[in-house]
Design an enzyme around this catalytic site. Structure first.
Site, PDB file in Angstrom:
ATOM      1  N   ASP A   1       0.873  -1.176   0.000  1.00  0.00           N
ATOM      2  CA  ASP A   1       0.000   0.000   0.000  1.00  0.00           C
ATOM      3  C   ASP A   1       0.909   1.224   0.000  1.00  0.00           C
ATOM      4  O   ASP A   1       2.117   1.114   0.256  1.00  0.00           O
ATOM      5  CB  ASP A   1      -0.892  -0.017   1.258  1.00  0.00           C
ATOM      6  CG  ASP A   1      -1.798   1.214   1.349  1.00  0.00           C
ATOM      7  OD1 ASP A   1      -2.307   1.663   0.298  1.00  0.00           O
ATOM      8  OD2 ASP A   1      -1.987   1.744   2.455  1.00  0.00           O
ATOM      9  N   SER A   2       0.320   2.376  -0.252  1.00  0.00           N
ATOM     10  CA  SER A   2       1.077   3.623  -0.128  1.00  0.00           C
ATOM     11  C   SER A   2       1.651   3.751   1.284  1.00  0.00           C
ATOM     12  O   SER A   2       2.615   4.484   1.488  1.00  0.00           O
ATOM     13  CB  SER A   2       0.163   4.822  -0.395  1.00  0.00           C
ATOM     14  OG  SER A   2      -0.865   4.865   0.586  1.00  0.00           O
TER      15      SER A   2
ATOM     16  N   GLY B   1      -2.866   9.671  -2.581  1.00  0.00           N
ATOM     17  CA  GLY B   1      -4.169  10.158  -3.006  1.00  0.00           C
ATOM     18  C   GLY B   1      -4.199  11.465  -3.772  1.00  0.00           C
ATOM     19  O   GLY B   1      -5.144  11.722  -4.508  1.00  0.00           O
TER      20      GLY B   1
ATOM     21  N   CYS C   1      -4.355  -1.187  -2.062  1.00  0.00           N
ATOM     22  CA  CYS C   1      -4.495   0.266  -2.181  1.00  0.00           C
ATOM     23  C   CYS C   1      -5.477   0.533  -3.315  1.00  0.00           C
ATOM     24  O   CYS C   1      -5.212   0.160  -4.471  1.00  0.00           O
ATOM     25  CB  CYS C   1      -3.122   0.858  -2.490  1.00  0.00           C
ATOM     26  SG  CYS C   1      -3.119   2.634  -2.775  1.00  0.00           S
ATOM     27  N   ASN C   2      -6.607   1.144  -2.981  1.00  0.00           N
ATOM     28  CA  ASN C   2      -7.592   1.468  -4.015  1.00  0.00           C
ATOM     29  C   ASN C   2      -7.014   2.412  -5.054  1.00  0.00           C
ATOM     30  O   ASN C   2      -7.299   2.311  -6.249  1.00  0.00           O
ATOM     31  CB  ASN C   2      -8.807   2.144  -3.376  1.00  0.00           C
ATOM     32  CG  ASN C   2      -9.584   1.213  -2.470  1.00  0.00           C
ATOM     33  OD1 ASN C   2     -10.542   0.594  -2.888  1.00  0.00           O
ATOM     34  ND2 ASN C   2      -9.163   1.104  -1.221  1.00  0.00           N
TER      35      ASN C   2
ATOM     36  N   CYS D   1     -10.867   3.452   0.825  1.00  0.00           N
ATOM     37  CA  CYS D   1      -9.421   3.589   0.971  1.00  0.00           C
ATOM     38  C   CYS D   1      -9.041   2.661   2.113  1.00  0.00           C
ATOM     39  O   CYS D   1      -9.731   2.631   3.145  1.00  0.00           O
ATOM     40  CB  CYS D   1      -9.069   5.039   1.310  1.00  0.00           C
ATOM     41  SG  CYS D   1      -7.366   5.272   1.872  1.00  0.00           S
TER      42      CYS D   1
HETATM   43  N1  DGL Z   1      -4.688   3.299   1.225  1.00  0.00           N
HETATM   44  C1  DGL Z   1      -4.787   3.842  -0.068  1.00  0.00           C
HETATM   45  C2  DGL Z   1      -6.059   3.539  -0.793  1.00  0.00           C
HETATM   46  O1  DGL Z   1      -6.679   2.529  -0.512  1.00  0.00           O
HETATM   47  C3  DGL Z   1      -4.198   5.175  -0.395  1.00  0.00           C
HETATM   48  C4  DGL Z   1      -4.261   6.302   0.556  1.00  0.00           C
HETATM   49  C5  DGL Z   1      -3.310   7.378   0.094  1.00  0.00           C
HETATM   50  O2  DGL Z   1      -2.130   7.068   0.007  1.00  0.00           O
HETATM   51  O3  DGL Z   1      -3.759   8.475  -0.225  1.00  0.00           O
HETATM   52  O4  DGL Z   1      -6.449   4.243  -1.674  1.00  0.00           O
END
Ligand code: DGL
Length: 299
Positions: free
Chosen positions: A32-33, A65, A95-96, A205
């Site tokens: 993930d990020s 994001g 990570c979406n 997210c």
């Molecule tokens: N956790 C991530 C997602 O599901 C990204 C959140 C981010 O880095 O802005 O989109």
């Protein structure tokens, strides 16, 4: 914490000359990020207790994001290739935002099964009685073609109030899941949804499930929360079975290997307090293709 891992690693590139062995015992790579994907790791551990897990948080570059698409694609490829170079037999893009922007690219480049995550639009549309639902997700996810297509395919008769969760992923990265500031931010995002008659809230997210207690305090019983992490774990199980990659059912794997591109301090705190994982966090440097590797920050 441990010392930086990969001062000794050549770079993140996956060498096709001496590919690591990728048998049933190999780990599943998850990234993930930042720390949000730990909510997906939690569901995968519960569903697939025999699998070895290798997790990378790109916290040095979080949040994704508000980043541009090229940056997200570069990071997705670099981290996916690094996970494959470490022997991962399958990948979960937890990570979406990265899924929305770059999973197609990663699938085209890498020869392992790759599972992504998407906001739970379909389950939200299936359960909303008021036919009005809120979606909290990053700006990149909300403006993506994949998101638009999800709404068109599964929820054309439902009204979605789409709210970018500015500031929420940063708060989770700081391990702030219930301060007055984060509660005020959540109230600002959620109260207009309630006023508009929403009865369902999609957590679009992977950072946001860690805010669920604060969200429930604001919404009480007026919103049903939709988090897709359990569905992702089930999908991963199906994909492993189809590809004959499942770990033996009698295996007792070591605890998940946790890696971070920053100093790992917050990851260690979140993993130990919320997931009961108290092991070391490895600090890794995963450079972007064609660029200078990032500096690792030893804890
Ligand atoms: N956790 C991530 C997602 O599901 C990204 C959140 C981010 O880095 O802005 O989109």
């Amino acid at each position: 914490m441990t010392a930086p891992l990969d001062a000794s690693l050549p770079d993140h590139s996956f060498s096709t000359e001496s590919p690591p062995r990728r048998g049933h015992e190999a780990p599943i790579g998850i990234f993930d990020s930042g720390l949000g994907g730990l909510s997906v790791l939690r569901a995968i551990r519960a569903q697939l207790p025999h699998e070895a897990l290798l997790y990378v948080a790109d916290s040095l570059h979080a949040p994704y994001g508000a980043r541009d698409n090229a940056f997200i694609s570069e990071r997705t490829l670099a981290i996916s290739e690094w996970l494959v170079s470490q022997g991962a037999k399958a990948l979960v893009v937890a990570c979406n935002t990265a899924t929305a922007e770059s999973i197609a690219l990663a699938r085209a480049r890498l020869a392992v099964p790759i599972i992504g995550v998407e906001p739970g639009i379909k389950p939200a549309a299936a359960q909303s009685k008021s036919r009005t639902a809120g979606v909290l997700a990053t700006q990149v996810t909300l403006r993506s073609e994949r998101f638009r297509s999800l709404i068109e395919r599964y929820a054309a008769d439902c009204h979605f109030i789409c709210q970018p969760g500015h500031g929420l992923a940063d708060a989770v990265e700081r391990c702030d899941i219930d301060s007055p500031e984060v509660r005020a931010l959540l109230a600002r995002y959620i109260e207009p949804m309630l006023a508009a008659g929403a009865d369902t809230l999609v957590l679009g997210c992977t950072h946001y499930p860690f805010l669920d207690a604060a969200i429930r305090d604001i919404a009480r019983d007026r919103l049903t929360l939709v988090d897709t992490s359990v569905a992702i774990a089930r999908q991963l199980e199906r994909v492993l079975e189809t590809n004959h990659l499942s770990a033996p059912a009698d295996r007792q794997p070591a605890p998940p290997r946790l890696c971070s591109t920053d100093n790992g301090v917050h990851m260690h705190r979140l993993a130990s307090t919320l997931l009961g994982l108290d092991g070391p966090v490895e600090c890794v440097s995963i450079g972007t293709r064609g660029g200078t590797p990032d500096q690792s920050h030893a804890a």
